[in-house]
Design a protein around this motif. Structure first.
Motif, short mmCIF file in Angstrom:
data_model
loop_
_atom_site.label_atom_id
_atom_site.label_comp_id
_atom_site.label_asym_id
_atom_site.label_seq_id
_atom_site.Cartn_x
_atom_site.Cartn_y
_atom_site.Cartn_z
N ARG A 189 0.69 -1.28 -0.05
CA ARG A 189 -0.07 0.23 0.16
C ARG A 189 0.84 1.06 -0.09
O ARG A 189 0.52 2.40 -0.39
N LEU A 190 1.75 1.20 0.67
CA LEU A 190 3.11 2.30 0.95
C LEU A 190 3.40 2.84 -0.55
O LEU A 190 3.42 3.80 -1.01
N ILE A 191 3.89 1.66 -1.33
CA ILE A 191 4.54 1.81 -2.60
C ILE A 191 3.30 2.47 -3.59
O ILE A 191 3.72 3.41 -4.46
N ARG A 192 2.12 1.57 -3.81
CA ARG A 192 1.22 2.04 -4.71
C ARG A 192 0.35 3.26 -4.36
O ARG A 192 -0.03 4.12 -5.14
N ASP A 193 0.20 3.71 -3.07
CA ASP A 193 -0.79 4.85 -2.81
C ASP A 193 0.25 5.89 -2.81
O ASP A 193 -0.25 7.02 -2.84
N GLU A 194 1.38 5.97 -2.13
CA GLU A 194 1.95 6.91 -1.55
C GLU A 194 3.51 7.37 -2.20
O GLU A 194 3.50 8.35 -3.07
N LEU A 195 4.34 6.22 -2.47
CA LEU A 195 5.50 6.37 -3.40
C LEU A 195 5.23 6.00 -4.64
O LEU A 195 5.75 4.76 -5.25
N VAL A 196 4.65 6.54 -5.44
CA VAL A 196 4.27 6.31 -6.85
C VAL A 196 5.37 6.12 -7.63
O VAL A 196 5.36 5.50 -8.75
N ASN A 197 6.39 7.00 -7.50
CA ASN A 197 7.87 6.91 -8.31
C ASN A 197 8.22 5.54 -8.10
O ASN A 197 8.90 4.93 -9.26
N LEU A 198 8.17 4.85 -7.10
CA LEU A 198 8.76 3.49 -6.86
C LEU A 198 8.11 2.48 -7.51
O LEU A 198 8.49 1.66 -8.04
N ALA A 199 6.66 2.64 -7.68
CA ALA A 199 5.74 1.70 -8.44
C ALA A 199 6.31 1.99 -10.01
O ALA A 199 6.05 0.93 -10.46
N LEU A 200 6.30 3.07 -10.37
CA LEU A 200 6.72 3.47 -11.67
C LEU A 200 7.98 2.80 -12.02
O LEU A 200 8.24 2.16 -13.03
N TYR A 201 8.84 2.80 -11.14
CA TYR A 201 10.37 2.28 -11.34
C TYR A 201 10.03 0.83 -11.31
O TYR A 201 10.80 0.21 -12.18
N CYS A 202 9.35 -0.14 -10.47
CA CYS A 202 9.24 -1.24 -10.85
C CYS A 202 8.69 -1.68 -11.84
O CYS A 202 8.92 -2.69 -12.54
N GLU A 203 7.70 -1.11 -12.30
CA GLU A 203 6.80 -1.44 -13.61
C GLU A 203 7.65 -1.23 -14.73
O GLU A 203 7.59 -2.04 -15.84
#
Length: 460
Positions: free
Chosen positions: A358-372
């Motif tokens: 939840r932390l990555i997807r909701d707040e740290l969106v740049n990390l989610a973009l990075y993983c994707e």
């Protein structure tokens, strides 16, 4: 008439005898030839057998020689590896033995007098500043390099000094550099420029000399010292990211095997009639092992909230470091990205609904973009399977469904390309650093006279 008859009979007898003798002779010759052929066959058979045996022996000897050669090649390769490792160790020990040494280049011959150690103990604080050595400078030894004495018109021999304290050695080197920067000229002694250098092994000096062409190009572009700042910044950035990744890794392991054990058991692939029971046993055995290991490492002694708080701080710090860049170190992936992605991917795709996810997807969106972004670049088949799964889910879901939509299709490109801009002289401001030296020499220069390393220079 009777005489002619007798002559004819004698001729006929003679012909019969000649024919008989010739027939006997032919028989004898045939018998002789047959015996010779028999002997030849025996000899040929024995000769062929001997040749075959010799060929087999030669072939076996060749095979043995090849096996022995392969064994020797393996031994040689092993010895080469060992020799290379030993050479590295020797070079390391050599540099360790020289860690308190300083090399002074350009000092005129004979200025030190009969007692070099006493002279440099007084001379170095006097020229660099007495306040830099409040407790005085202590030298174990000082001498010129061991080669033929220089004559007039030749470069003076270098001086090697061995400090008792490592801090004194660092003070000498950095103070000499700063004084040269402030004065915009090196130290002058009898109209000769004097430079202070580290005294390192020959291998290190050769490696630094190979970097001279790069330094020359940077100097021409007015970026002298900038490359050193970039290199140090990259090293610190890597160390910082890997340090953050350690806490994130331990927190994800805690979440996966201790706090979220039930969901982890669903991911395990165990088939058979007792699959549920086997999953339960495997999960709880692993949970016990992980719990003991984490307690031994130290992080298991924290409470659940403290572990997640540490993880959240490190993830936010990692998000700040990443910023708008495509990858941690810029526009190209590196080993740091492999290490970081290995942990963040577990949180995003194996721990649904948990606090890290939840932390990555909701707040740290740049990390989610990075993983994707990394997933699409290096595992396109993974992305295709995810797309197929999402398509099937969309077919099953009605248009009026209020089910939240999955993570959007992230672009492979970030909003800015920080490191793609080409640096020009107008776009880069020249910044002075503590190691900048306007004379063209610095603490990190490798343009030391290499011919002196061929002599016996030892300072222990």
């Amino acid at each position: 008439m009777p005489e002619s008859t007798s002559v004819e009979m004698s001729v006929k007898d003679l012909e019969d005898k000649i024919y008989s003798v010739s027939s006997h002779l032919v028989n004898f010759v045939n018998l002789f030839i047959s015996k010779i052929n028999a002997m030849a066959e025996v000899i040929n058979g024995a000769f062929k057998l001997e040749i075959i045996e010799r060929f087999e022996m030669c072939d076996q000897g060749l095979v043995d020689a090849q096996d022995q050669l392969q064994d020797e090649n393996r031994i040689i390769e092993t010895l080469q590896i060992q020799n290379k490792n030993l050479a590295k160790k020797v070079d390391y020990l050599e540099n360790q033995s020289r860690r308190n040494n300083v090399k002074i280049v350009g000092l005129p011959e004979g200025i030190e007098g009969p007692d070099p150690r006493k002279f440099f103990t007084e001379w170095i604080p006097r020229v660099l500043g007495q306040d830099k050595f409040p407790e005085g400078l202590i030298l174990e030894c000082a001498y010129r390099v061991l080669r033929r004495k220089s004559f007039s018109g030749q470069n003076p021999r270098s001086v090697l000094i061995h400090c008792l304290n490592y801090c004194d050695r660092e003070t000498i080197l950095h103070t000499a550099i700063r004084n040269a920067q402030q004065n915009r000229s090196p130290l002058m002694v009898q109209n000769n420029p004097v430079f202070f250098y580290q005294y390192l092994s020959q291998e290190i000096m050769f490696q630094r000399r190979e970097f001279n062409s790069v330094k020359e190009r940077l100097w021409k572009k007015r970026h002298k010292g900038t490359f050193r700042i970039i290199s140090m910044a990259n090293s610190l950035l890597k160390e910082r990211c890997l340090g953050l990744n350690i806490i994130i890794k331990k927190a994800i392991v805690y979440c996966q095997w201790i706090d979220n054990l039930h969901e982890t058991g669903k991911i395990l692939s165990v088939s058979g009639p007792l699959s549920g029971f086997l999953k339960w046993i495997l999960c709880h055995l692993t949970r016990g092992i992980v719990k003991r290991e984490m307690y031994g490492q130290g992080i298991g002694r924290f409470s659940k909230e403290e572990i997640y708080t540490l993880m959240e701080k490190d993830m936010r710090a990692l998000s700040v470091i990443l910023g708008d860049k495509k990858y941690i170190m810029g526009t190209r992936p590196s080993t740091v990205d492999a290490a970081v992605f290995g942990q963040l991917a577990q949180a995003m795709w194996t721990l649904p609904g948990t606090r890290p996810e939840r932390l990555i997807r909701d707040e740290l969106v740049n990390l989610a973009l990075y993983c994707e972004r990394i997933k699409r670049k290096f595992w396109p088949e993974w992305t295709a399977e995810s797309d197929e799964a999402s398509d099937s889910n969309e077919d099953e879901t009605s248009e009026d469904s209020l089910t939240p939509t999955p993570l959007q299709d992230f672009s492979l490109y970030s909003r800015t390309e920080t490191f793609d801009e080409e640096l020009t002289e107008n776009s880069v401001s020249y910044s002075q650093t503590p190691d900048t030296d306007y004379t063209g020499h610095s603490l990190f220069d490798s343009d030391v006279e290499m011919e002196e390393y061929t002599d016996n220079e030892l300072v222990k």
